[in-house]
Design an enzyme around this catalytic site. Sequence first.
Site, PDB file in Angstrom:
ATOM      1  CG  ASP A  47      -8.456   0.571   3.384  1.00 23.51           C
ATOM      2  OD1 ASP A  47      -9.162  -0.294   2.830  1.00 23.51           O
ATOM      3  OD2 ASP A  47      -7.213   0.530   3.418  1.00 23.51           O
ATOM      4  CE  LYS A  49      -4.276  -1.732   2.080  1.00 19.56           C
ATOM      5  NZ  LYS A  49      -5.274  -1.524   3.133  1.00 19.56           N
TER       6      LYS A  49
END
Length: 288
Positions: A108, A72
Site C-alpha cells: 500500500d 489485513k
Amino acid sequence: MACDRENGPKAFVTGYPIKHSRSPLIHGFWLKELGLAGDYHAIEVKPEDFKDFVSTLAENGLAGGNVTIPHKEAAYAASERLDEAAKAIGAVNTLWLENGKLCGGNTDAYGFAANLDSGAPGWDKADVALVLGAGGASRAIVHALLSRGFSRIAVVNRTLSRAEELSAHFGAKVSAHGWDKAEDLLAGAGLIVNTTSLGMSGHGTVEDFPLDFSKADRNTVATDIVYVPLRTPFLAKAEAAGLKTVDGLGMLLHQAVPGFERWFGVRPSVTEALRSHILEDMAKAGAL
Ligand code: ATR
C-alpha cells in the site's frame, strides 16, 4: 510456486465481502496484455475461516494473493515472514509462498508513493505533510511519507487517541491533532492526504467536507486514497482552491504491481490503457 500446468500460477484476492473488488480486473488485464498463463480471482473468506484458508494455499494450488478488509491484520499475524513495510505498518495485503513458508508483504505504501511519483513528480521534495485520518489505511500512508523523507507529519483525527497511537508507533516526526487544528496545519504543508472515509460514495458532499483550503499554499499537492467516487469531495474542494490534485485510483493500480510480479514472474506496468479499463468498469457500476 503453486502452479497449474495448463493455466499457470493461480492467485486470488480475499476479503469479506469481496464481490466489489476490482483487483481481478487489474490482474486479468495484465495476464492478457502480457500473454501469460495464469489465473487471478476473488475468494470470499469469513473472518473465522481465514486462518485455515491461508494455511492451505499450497494444497489448494494457490501461489498467493491479495488480502483486503477485514483480513489485513489476520494476514500479518499468520505470516511466517514479513517484509519491512508490513512490519512497519502492522498489516499485510500481499501473500506468497517461499519454500513452503507463508510470506506477507504490504504494497500500500509503495502504491501510494508510486501514484504520486506519476501524478505529481517532485511531491516528496516537501518536508511537511498533513494526513487526515488515523485508521488502518493511514498507517501505510505515514510509513510511505517517512520512507520518502518527510520530516514532519501532522495526523489529524476525530478520535484524538487514534492519532496519538500513530504518533507513538512511528515516533517524534509524527504529531497528533484534532480537526480544530487542521486549517492551521494546512498552512505549512506541502502535501495533504485524505485517508478518512469522509466523501466516500454515499458519505457526504463537497460542502460537507470539513476543511477550508484557503490557508493552503497553491503548490500544495492534495491526494485522496478513496477512488469511489474518483473525484471525492476532498479533491473537488482542493482543486477549487487551486491545489494540484491526484486521485486515488492510481494507488490501487500501483499497489497491485509487486504481487503480480511475485506470482506470475513478470513486472507489469500501470498504463493509461489499464486505467481506462478500470474506469470503464466503474462507469458501468455508476461509481464515477
Ligand atoms: P481505514 O482502514 O480505511 O482507515 P477506519 O480504520 O475505519 O478505516 O478509519 C476511518 C477513518 O475515517 C478514521 O480516521 C475515522 O476517524 P475516527 O478514528 O475518529 O473514527 C475517519 N472518519 C470516519 N467518519 C468520520 C467523520 N464523520 N468525521 C471525521 N472522521 C471520520
